[in-house]
Motif scaffolding. Structure first.
Motif, mmCIF file in Angstrom:
data_model
loop_
_atom_site.group_PDB
_atom_site.id
_atom_site.type_symbol
_atom_site.label_atom_id
_atom_site.label_comp_id
_atom_site.label_asym_id
_atom_site.label_seq_id
_atom_site.Cartn_x
_atom_site.Cartn_y
_atom_site.Cartn_z
ATOM 1 N N MET A 264 12.599 1.373 -6.433
ATOM 2 C CA MET A 264 11.374 0.740 -5.989
ATOM 3 C C MET A 264 11.157 -0.531 -6.801
ATOM 4 N N ARG A 265 10.959 -1.630 -6.113
ATOM 5 C CA ARG A 265 10.814 -2.881 -6.821
ATOM 6 C C ARG A 265 9.386 -3.089 -7.294
ATOM 7 N N LYS A 266 9.272 -3.858 -8.361
ATOM 8 C CA LYS A 266 7.968 -4.128 -8.939
ATOM 9 C C LYS A 266 7.256 -5.189 -8.113
ATOM 10 N N ASN A 267 5.974 -4.987 -7.874
ATOM 11 C CA ASN A 267 5.203 -5.950 -7.101
ATOM 12 C C ASN A 267 4.936 -7.210 -7.911
ATOM 13 N N SER A 268 4.968 -8.347 -7.235
ATOM 14 C CA SER A 268 4.607 -9.594 -7.881
ATOM 15 C C SER A 268 3.091 -9.661 -8.024
ATOM 16 N N ILE A 269 2.616 -10.620 -8.776
ATOM 17 C CA ILE A 269 1.173 -10.770 -8.956
ATOM 18 C C ILE A 269 0.513 -11.088 -7.624
ATOM 19 N N LYS A 270 1.161 -11.926 -6.826
ATOM 20 C CA LYS A 270 0.624 -12.274 -5.506
ATOM 21 C C LYS A 270 0.524 -11.042 -4.620
ATOM 22 N N ASN A 271 1.581 -10.232 -4.598
ATOM 23 C CA ASN A 271 1.584 -9.032 -3.768
ATOM 24 C C ASN A 271 0.530 -8.038 -4.244
ATOM 25 N N THR A 272 0.340 -7.920 -5.536
ATOM 26 C CA THR A 272 -0.687 -7.030 -6.085
ATOM 27 C C THR A 272 -2.078 -7.486 -5.652
ATOM 28 N N ARG A 273 -2.332 -8.788 -5.690
ATOM 29 C CA ARG A 273 -3.629 -9.322 -5.257
ATOM 30 C C ARG A 273 -3.850 -9.085 -3.769
ATOM 31 N N ILE A 274 -2.806 -9.273 -2.981
ATOM 32 C CA ILE A 274 -2.913 -9.026 -1.534
ATOM 33 C C ILE A 274 -3.217 -7.555 -1.277
ATOM 34 N N ASN A 275 -2.513 -6.651 -1.986
ATOM 35 C CA ASN A 275 -2.763 -5.212 -1.838
ATOM 36 C C ASN A 275 -4.222 -4.879 -2.139
ATOM 37 N N GLU A 276 -4.752 -5.437 -3.223
ATOM 38 C CA GLU A 276 -6.136 -5.154 -3.604
ATOM 39 C C GLU A 276 -7.118 -5.686 -2.569
ATOM 40 N N GLU A 277 -6.865 -6.881 -2.053
ATOM 41 C CA GLU A 277 -7.762 -7.470 -1.060
ATOM 42 C C GLU A 277 -7.730 -6.686 0.253
ATOM 43 N N VAL A 278 -6.535 -6.299 0.691
ATOM 44 C CA VAL A 278 -6.408 -5.508 1.916
ATOM 45 C C VAL A 278 -7.089 -4.155 1.734
ATOM 46 N N LEU A 279 -6.914 -3.524 0.576
ATOM 47 C CA LEU A 279 -7.562 -2.243 0.288
ATOM 48 C C LEU A 279 -9.080 -2.387 0.379
ATOM 49 N N HIS A 280 -9.614 -3.417 -0.234
ATOM 50 C CA HIS A 280 -11.063 -3.638 -0.234
ATOM 51 C C HIS A 280 -11.592 -3.853 1.185
ATOM 52 N N GLU A 281 -10.953 -4.734 1.940
ATOM 53 C CA GLU A 281 -11.423 -5.032 3.292
ATOM 54 C C GLU A 281 -11.209 -3.849 4.243
ATOM 55 N N LEU A 282 -10.092 -3.154 4.091
ATOM 56 C CA LEU A 282 -9.820 -1.984 4.925
ATOM 57 C C LEU A 282 -10.877 -0.903 4.687
ATOM 58 N N SER A 283 -11.262 -0.705 3.447
ATOM 59 C CA SER A 283 -12.323 0.262 3.124
ATOM 60 C C SER A 283 -13.629 -0.131 3.798
ATOM 61 N N ASN A 284 -13.971 -1.422 3.726
ATOM 62 C CA ASN A 284 -15.209 -1.893 4.349
ATOM 63 C C ASN A 284 -15.176 -1.728 5.865
ATOM 64 N N ILE A 285 -14.033 -2.020 6.480
ATOM 65 C CA ILE A 285 -13.907 -1.890 7.936
ATOM 66 C C ILE A 285 -14.058 -0.436 8.362
ATOM 67 N N ILE A 286 -13.372 0.475 7.662
ATOM 68 C CA ILE A 286 -13.439 1.896 8.018
ATOM 69 C C ILE A 286 -14.853 2.431 7.810
ATOM 70 N N ARG A 287 -15.494 2.023 6.731
ATOM 71 C CA ARG A 287 -16.828 2.538 6.429
ATOM 72 C C ARG A 287 -17.894 1.957 7.344
#
Length: 127
Positions: free
Chosen positions: A1-24
């Motif tokens: 498993m490859r390590k995520n870049s800083i950009k990919n980590t930020r994208i993951n966090e942003e998608v997680l946040h927005e996905l949570s808001n959309i579902i809720r």
């Protein structure tokens, strides 16, 4: 498993946040349990696919209903995500049931039961 870049980590966090808001707040499907949470998100480096790990507080039927509701709302969720996050590609989302929170609660109950029985046995020995 490859390590995520800083950009990919930020994208993951942003998608997680927005996905949570959309579902809720945005989805009105009655099959989706109100105690649904997004535990983790893994967006592929090419931004084409995304794995969303969700946890549902409830019984097995509630979990399956929530998963079915989310799968049927994938198109709506993707369009809402595209409006909220400015990415080159909006990823296609795959929902995966995550049992880690439920497992943690079960283990916590077992530890509490064990501690109570040990305390009870100590009281009997001291009498």
């Amino acid at each position: 498993m490859r390590k995520n870049s800083i950009k990919n980590t930020r994208i993951n966090e942003e998608v997680l946040h927005e996905l949570s808001n959309i579902i809720r707040g945005e989805i009105k499907d009655p099959r989706i349990n109100e105690f649904t949470s997004v535990v983790a998100v893994e967006v592929a480096p090419d931004l084409k696919t995304c794995k969303a790990y969700i946890s549902v507080l409830g019984d097995e039927k509630s979990q399956q209903d929530t998963l079915a509701g989310l799968k049927s709302a994938q198109g709506f969720i993707k369009s809402m995500l595209a409006k909220r996050i400015n990415l080159r590609n909006t990823p296609s989302i795959t929902f995966i049931m995550d049992q880690s929170i439920e497992y943690g609660v079960k283990m916590s109950h077992r530890i509490d039961e064990l501690a109570a029985s040990m305390h009870h046995n100590e009281e009997e020995e001291n009498d």
